[in-house]
Design a protein around this motif. Structure first.
Motif, short mmCIF file in Angstrom:
data_model
loop_
_atom_site.label_atom_id
_atom_site.label_comp_id
_atom_site.label_asym_id
_atom_site.label_seq_id
_atom_site.Cartn_x
_atom_site.Cartn_y
_atom_site.Cartn_z
N PRO A 140 3.04 15.76 3.81
CA PRO A 140 4.03 15.39 4.83
C PRO A 140 3.54 14.30 5.78
N VAL A 141 2.25 14.34 6.15
CA VAL A 141 1.72 13.32 7.05
C VAL A 141 1.73 11.94 6.39
N GLN A 142 1.53 11.90 5.07
CA GLN A 142 1.57 10.64 4.37
C GLN A 142 2.99 10.08 4.32
N LEU A 143 3.97 10.97 4.08
CA LEU A 143 5.37 10.55 4.11
C LEU A 143 5.77 10.06 5.50
N PHE A 144 5.23 10.72 6.52
CA PHE A 144 5.49 10.30 7.90
C PHE A 144 4.93 8.90 8.14
N VAL A 191 3.72 -1.25 11.14
CA VAL A 191 3.39 -1.32 9.71
C VAL A 191 1.96 -0.88 9.47
N MET A 192 1.04 -1.41 10.26
CA MET A 192 -0.38 -1.09 10.05
C MET A 192 -0.72 0.34 10.47
N LEU A 193 -0.10 0.82 11.55
CA LEU A 193 -0.31 2.20 11.96
C LEU A 193 0.22 3.17 10.92
N GLY A 194 1.44 2.92 10.45
CA GLY A 194 2.03 3.79 9.45
C GLY A 194 1.24 3.80 8.15
N THR A 195 0.78 2.61 7.74
CA THR A 195 -0.02 2.54 6.52
C THR A 195 -1.34 3.28 6.69
N ALA A 196 -1.94 3.14 7.87
CA ALA A 196 -3.20 3.85 8.13
C ALA A 196 -3.00 5.37 8.06
N ILE A 197 -1.92 5.86 8.66
CA ILE A 197 -1.63 7.30 8.62
C ILE A 197 -1.40 7.75 7.18
N ALA A 198 -0.76 6.90 6.39
CA ALA A 198 -0.43 7.27 5.01
C ALA A 198 -1.64 7.32 4.10
N VAL A 199 -2.60 6.41 4.31
CA VAL A 199 -3.67 6.30 3.32
C VAL A 199 -5.00 6.88 3.76
N THR A 253 0.82 -1.22 0.00
CA THR A 253 0.00 0.00 0.00
C THR A 253 0.85 1.26 0.00
N PRO A 254 1.77 1.47 0.97
CA PRO A 254 2.61 2.66 0.89
C PRO A 254 3.54 2.67 -0.31
N ILE A 255 3.97 1.49 -0.76
CA ILE A 255 4.81 1.43 -1.96
C ILE A 255 4.03 1.94 -3.17
N ALA A 256 2.74 1.56 -3.25
CA ALA A 256 1.90 2.04 -4.35
C ALA A 256 1.77 3.55 -4.32
N MET A 257 1.70 4.12 -3.11
CA MET A 257 1.58 5.58 -2.99
C MET A 257 2.85 6.28 -3.46
N VAL A 258 4.00 5.71 -3.10
CA VAL A 258 5.27 6.30 -3.54
C VAL A 258 5.40 6.20 -5.06
N LEU A 259 5.03 5.06 -5.62
CA LEU A 259 5.10 4.89 -7.07
C LEU A 259 4.14 5.84 -7.78
N ALA A 260 2.96 6.04 -7.19
CA ALA A 260 2.00 6.99 -7.78
C ALA A 260 2.57 8.39 -7.78
N MET A 261 3.34 8.73 -6.75
CA MET A 261 3.98 10.05 -6.67
C MET A 261 5.03 10.19 -7.77
N VAL A 262 5.81 9.13 -7.98
CA VAL A 262 6.91 9.19 -8.94
C VAL A 262 6.41 9.07 -10.38
N VAL A 263 5.53 8.09 -10.61
CA VAL A 263 5.10 7.77 -11.97
C VAL A 263 3.93 8.63 -12.42
N LEU A 264 2.93 8.79 -11.54
CA LEU A 264 1.71 9.50 -11.91
C LEU A 264 1.71 10.95 -11.47
N GLN A 265 2.81 11.38 -10.84
CA GLN A 265 2.96 12.76 -10.38
C GLN A 265 1.89 13.15 -9.34
N GLU A 266 1.44 12.18 -8.56
CA GLU A 266 0.51 12.47 -7.47
C GLU A 266 1.29 12.98 -6.26
#
Length: 298
Positions: free
Chosen positions: A113-117, A268-276, A96-109
């Motif tokens: 800062p809270v998501q990166l945290f 892992v689950m807390l961080g993913t929850a904060i990110a998404v 899930t967080p990997i998909a978000m990072v890839l979306a930022m890089v590939v799809l320019q999403e």
């Protein structure tokens, strides 16, 4: 989100969670790559003869055959052979967080800062899990993280794929995964047919449950939800999968618990929850359901 769709997603994550139990049973008797291959053979046989694809859809399905079929499933099954059901499910949740990072890089999403945290917290959880006795070697961790990356890439590909029926996508993706998974099994494993012919109900249950329930039913419903709702609204529900997997692993398989596994899983689950989870968006959806419905295209 419609109530029926909420329960459908809950059903999907429950099926995926129990799939880790079924896979662990199958791995007791069948080599992991060959188990993956048999899963795709069953899916392809059941779906491909009854579905059609277009030439425009072909490149995307070929890509998914590699990213989803080989990267995600093959590496997941190999990694699961050397760890327990709960630990494997938690690490793969990093998709899930990997998909978000890839979306930022590939799809320019853009990521806030809270998501990166949140992503950073998830990574710290993986670091803690790496010290758990349930991860016997660094390469097992790497296999599971690569599996998570395959799942993340596949979700981005699905979002870009021309309109295609979920069952057609599942079936043809399985068909295109068969050659690479089969060749890898042939080169890396031995006595596959002997293991299959001598497998008990656990081995066959692992194949059939993984193919029919996890692939055909669960992923078809998941792709349908991705077509209907924004990816960031659907992703948070996948957090329930590792939670259910850990519980099922302990109750059904007798998996052990230790401080590394508990702390790492929570991080892992807390961080993913904060990110998404976008709390402001969730409040808006709760207050203005009609507005949400319009935005989702329903």
């Amino acid at each position: 989100m419609a109530v029926r769709h909420f329960f459908l997603i809950l059903l999907v994550v429950s099926i995926w969670a129990f799939n880790n139990v079924a896979v662990k049973w199958g791995l007791l008797e069948i080599p992991p790559l060959f188990l993956t291959l048999m899963r795709f053979v069953v899916v392809a046989v059941l779906l491909v003869p009854f579905t059609r694809i277009t030439r425009r859809q072909l490149p995307y399905l070929l890509t998914l055959g590699f990213t989803f079929g080989f990267m995600h499933f093959s590496l997941l099954f190999v990694g699961m052979k050397y760890t327990d059901a709960g630990t494997g499910a938690v690490i793969v949740q990093m998709g899930t967080p990997i998909a978000m990072v890839l979306a930022m890089v590939v799809l320019q999403e853009r990521l806030k800062p809270v998501q990166l945290f949140g992503i950073a917290i998830s990574l710290s959880g993986v670091a803690v899990l790496s010290g758990s006795p349930t991860i016997p070697a660094w390469w097992v961790l790497c296999l599971l993280l690569c599996s998570a990356s395959g799942w993340a890439i596949s979700n981005l590909v699905v979002k870009k794929t021309p309109a295609i029926h979920p069952l057609a996508m599942t079936g043809w993706m399985a068909l295109f995964a068969i050659p690479i998974v089969g060749l890898t099994s042939l080169s890396q494993e031995t006595h596959q047919l002997y293991a299959l012919s001598h497998a008990s109900w656990r081995g066959w249950f692992g194949i059939l449950y993984s193919a029919i329930f996890s692939s055909i039913i669960a992923y078809s419903l998941w792709y349908g939800m991705l077509r209907t709702y924004n990816i960031n609204l659907i992703m948070p529900y996948s957090l329930l999968t590792p939670v259910f997997s850990v519980i099922m692993g302990v109750v059904i398989l007798g998996d052990s618990m230790n401080q590394f596994k508990i702390c790492g899983s929570l991080l892992v689950m807390l961080g993913t929850a904060i990110a998404v989870i976008n709390l402001r968006s969730l409040k808006m959806h709760a207050r203005f359901p009609r507005l949400r419905r319009g935005r989702s295209g329903r």
